[in-house]
Enzyme design. Structure first.
Site, PDB file in Angstrom:
ATOM      1  N   ASP A 102      -3.252   4.249  -2.000  1.00 25.17           N
ATOM      2  CA  ASP A 102      -4.447   4.795  -1.060  1.00 25.17           C
ATOM      3  C   ASP A 102      -4.237   6.262  -0.833  1.00 25.17           C
ATOM      4  O   ASP A 102      -3.729   6.998  -0.045  1.00 25.17           O
ATOM      5  CB  ASP A 102      -3.919   3.877   0.300  1.00 25.17           C
ATOM      6  CG  ASP A 102      -4.666   4.674   1.477  1.00 25.17           C
ATOM      7  OD1 ASP A 102      -5.675   4.920   1.162  1.00 25.17           O
ATOM      8  OD2 ASP A 102      -4.199   4.490   2.475  1.00 25.17           O
TER       9      ASP A 102
ATOM     10  N   LYS B  29       0.920  -1.204  -0.055  1.00 30.17           N
ATOM     11  CA  LYS B  29       0.099  -0.146   0.139  1.00 30.17           C
ATOM     12  C   LYS B  29       1.054   1.084   0.001  1.00 30.17           C
ATOM     13  O   LYS B  29       1.859   1.216   0.855  1.00 30.17           O
ATOM     14  CB  LYS B  29      -0.856   0.075   1.136  1.00 30.17           C
ATOM     15  CG  LYS B  29      -1.743   1.236   1.340  1.00 30.17           C
ATOM     16  CD  LYS B  29      -2.856   1.321   2.442  1.00 30.17           C
ATOM     17  CE  LYS B  29      -2.326   1.898   3.722  1.00 30.17           C
ATOM     18  NZ  LYS B  29      -2.403   3.217   3.833  1.00 30.17           N
TER      19      LYS B  29
ATOM     20  N   THR C 192     -11.861   6.039  10.659  1.00 31.66           N
ATOM     21  CA  THR C 192     -11.723   5.469  12.029  1.00 31.66           C
ATOM     22  C   THR C 192     -11.369   6.345  13.053  1.00 31.66           C
ATOM     23  O   THR C 192     -11.532   6.532  14.300  1.00 31.66           O
ATOM     24  CB  THR C 192     -11.043   4.308  12.194  1.00 31.66           C
ATOM     25  OG1 THR C 192      -9.769   4.473  11.667  1.00 31.66           O
ATOM     26  CG2 THR C 192     -11.711   3.014  11.738  1.00 31.66           C
TER      27      THR C 192
ATOM     28  N   ASP D  22     -13.311  15.096  -4.093  1.00 32.51           N
ATOM     29  CA  ASP D  22     -13.641  16.497  -4.920  1.00 32.51           C
ATOM     30  C   ASP D  22     -14.762  16.470  -5.600  1.00 32.51           C
ATOM     31  O   ASP D  22     -15.697  15.435  -5.693  1.00 32.51           O
ATOM     32  CB  ASP D  22     -12.231  16.578  -5.517  1.00 32.51           C
ATOM     33  CG  ASP D  22     -12.081  18.354  -5.617  1.00 32.51           C
ATOM     34  OD1 ASP D  22     -12.905  18.924  -5.878  1.00 32.51           O
ATOM     35  OD2 ASP D  22     -10.848  18.471  -5.437  1.00 32.51           O
TER      36      ASP D  22
ATOM     37  N   ARG E 181       2.882  -1.428  10.645  1.00 31.86           N
ATOM     38  CA  ARG E 181       4.008  -1.338  11.715  1.00 31.86           C
ATOM     39  C   ARG E 181       4.147  -2.809  12.351  1.00 31.86           C
ATOM     40  O   ARG E 181       5.454  -3.161  12.582  1.00 31.86           O
ATOM     41  CB  ARG E 181       3.537  -0.586  12.884  1.00 31.86           C
ATOM     42  CG  ARG E 181       4.049   0.830  12.379  1.00 31.86           C
ATOM     43  CD  ARG E 181       3.245   1.998  13.514  1.00 31.86           C
ATOM     44  NE  ARG E 181       1.756   1.879  13.454  1.00 31.86           N
ATOM     45  CZ  ARG E 181       0.961   2.643  13.917  1.00 31.86           C
ATOM     46  NH1 ARG E 181       1.454   3.475  14.896  1.00 31.86           N
ATOM     47  NH2 ARG E 181      -0.479   2.448  13.817  1.00 31.86           N
TER      48      ARG E 181
ATOM     49  N   LYS F 144      -7.265   8.258  -1.487  1.00 31.96           N
ATOM     50  CA  LYS F 144      -8.422   8.828  -0.791  1.00 31.96           C
ATOM     51  C   LYS F 144      -9.063  10.015  -1.504  1.00 31.96           C
ATOM     52  O   LYS F 144      -9.244  11.084  -0.814  1.00 31.96           O
ATOM     53  CB  LYS F 144      -8.503   8.879   0.867  1.00 31.96           C
ATOM     54  CG  LYS F 144      -8.166   7.762   1.408  1.00 31.96           C
ATOM     55  CD  LYS F 144      -8.104   7.999   2.893  1.00 31.96           C
ATOM     56  CE  LYS F 144      -7.733   6.823   3.798  1.00 31.96           C
ATOM     57  NZ  LYS F 144      -6.171   6.466   3.892  1.00 31.96           N
TER      58      LYS F 144
HETATM   59  O1  C5P Z   1       0.846   0.312  11.238  1.00 33.94           O
HETATM   60  P1  C5P Z   1      -0.761  -0.023  11.070  1.00 33.94           P
HETATM   61  O2  C5P Z   1      -0.734  -1.515  11.066  1.00 33.94           O
HETATM   62  O3  C5P Z   1      -1.544   0.503  12.084  1.00 33.94           O
HETATM   63  O4  C5P Z   1      -1.060   0.558   9.647  1.00 33.94           O
HETATM   64  C1  C5P Z   1      -2.298   0.575   9.152  1.00 33.94           C
HETATM   65  C2  C5P Z   1      -2.490   1.168   7.765  1.00 33.94           C
HETATM   66  O5  C5P Z   1      -3.895   1.388   7.462  1.00 33.94           O
HETATM   67  C3  C5P Z   1      -1.836   2.464   7.802  1.00 33.94           C
HETATM   68  O6  C5P Z   1      -1.593   3.027   6.644  1.00 33.94           O
HETATM   69  C4  C5P Z   1      -3.278   3.528   8.116  1.00 33.94           C
HETATM   70  O7  C5P Z   1      -3.068   4.989   7.636  1.00 33.94           O
HETATM   71  C5  C5P Z   1      -4.289   2.565   7.382  1.00 33.94           C
HETATM   72  N1  C5P Z   1      -5.520   2.940   7.749  1.00 33.94           N
HETATM   73  C6  C5P Z   1      -6.115   2.515   9.204  1.00 33.94           C
HETATM   74  N2  C5P Z   1      -7.327   2.677   9.539  1.00 33.94           N
HETATM   75  C7  C5P Z   1      -8.532   3.241   8.677  1.00 33.94           C
HETATM   76  C8  C5P Z   1      -8.064   3.449   7.388  1.00 33.94           C
HETATM   77  C9  C5P Z   1      -6.619   3.088   6.965  1.00 33.94           C
HETATM   78  O8  C5P Z   1      -5.253   1.989   9.939  1.00 33.94           O
HETATM   79  N3  C5P Z   1      -9.444   3.195   9.079  1.00 33.94           N
END
Ligand code: C5P
Length: 232
Positions: free
Chosen positions: A59, A32, A119, A64, A211, A61
């Site tokens: 990603d 992503k 979220t 507009d 992460r 998003k």
């Molecule tokens: O590091 P982590 O596993 O938390 O990363 C989750 C990824 O998914 C990040 O790029 C975050 O911006 C994205 N994301 C999220 N929750 C959402 C939409 C996107 O954690 N509702």
């Protein structure tokens, strides 16, 4: 494309990202690319990662007026990524325009999925700032249904919502779910989480994992573990 693990490459430079991806000598993970990396490096980083054999979820998003989103999607369609996204809040008209823009002259196009409510938006902000007076889960499901009716392929949602989205929008409507953590791992700032195995059980189609893989001492091992729990 079937079930897969998508690694969120939330790095600020192309150099860091390519060094991270260099570790994967065997199976090339689905990655992503988000706003930070795209705005830092531009479309060239997408071409480079694609040329290395990775599938890509871009990603960005989009949100507009319909004509602007249609034209932007037409540009993105040339990058040959697998998945693009937009905000369902942009309305059905914007989503239909996005699909038109994304469709190439030969009729092919990347999958297009919608963000419902972020979220990071809680019920209080929904009511007091966005002036939406319905419960969050009803808003999320209504936006998912708008996306489905507009012809989109799925939504980004919590794994906790995946079952309900499938029940309302059909099994083929994709659920792409972040918020995944190993049972014993650090939660970080994610609150509503599931393990890869639980996400599989509730029917997520793709998990987005950042992460737990990118910050792991052994990224390959963490990725393989995700794949084993979620796909195998
Ligand atoms: O590091 P982590 O596993 O938390 O990363 C989750 C990824 O998914 C990040 O790029 C975050 O911006 C994205 N994301 C999220 N929750 C959402 C939409 C996107 O954690 N509702």
């Amino acid at each position: 494309m079937g079930k897969d693990v998508i690694i969120a490459c939330d790095f600020s430079s192309g150099k860091q990202t390519l060094e991270f991806l260099d570790q994967f000598q065997g199976r090339k993970p689905f990655v992503k690319i988000g706003m930070e990396l795209f705005y830092a490096e531009g479309p060239e980083i997408v071409r480079q990662i694609k040329a290395r054999g990775h599938k890509i979820f871009l990603d960005l998003k989009l949100h507009d007026i319909p004509n602007t989103v249609k034209k932007a999607m037409a540009v993105l369609s040339r990058l040959d990524v697998e998945i693009c996204n937009l905000h369902a809040a942009g309305t059905s008209e914007m989503m239909r325009a996005a699909l038109e823009g994304l469709t190439r002259p030969d009729g092919s196009r990347p999958l297009l999925i919608a963000v419902t409510q972020l979220t990071s938006t809680n019920q209080e902000a929904l009511e007091n700032e966005l002036l939406i007076h319905s419960p969050m889960d009803q808003v999320v499901m209504a936006y998912a249904q708008n996306a489905k009716r507009s012809g989109l392929d799925g939504v980004v949602c919590s794994p906790l919502e995946a079952g309900k989205v499938h029940a309302l929008c059909g099994r083929d409507f994709l659920t792409v779910t972040p918020g995944v953590r190993f049972a014993e791992g650090e939660k970080g700032d994610q609150k509503r989480i599931m393990t890869p195995a639980q996400a599989k059980d509730v029917g997520s189609d793709y998990i987005v994992v950042g992460r737990p893989i990118t910050a792991a001492a052994d990224a390959i091992d963490a990725y393989q573990r995700c794949c084993k729990e979620f796909i195998d």
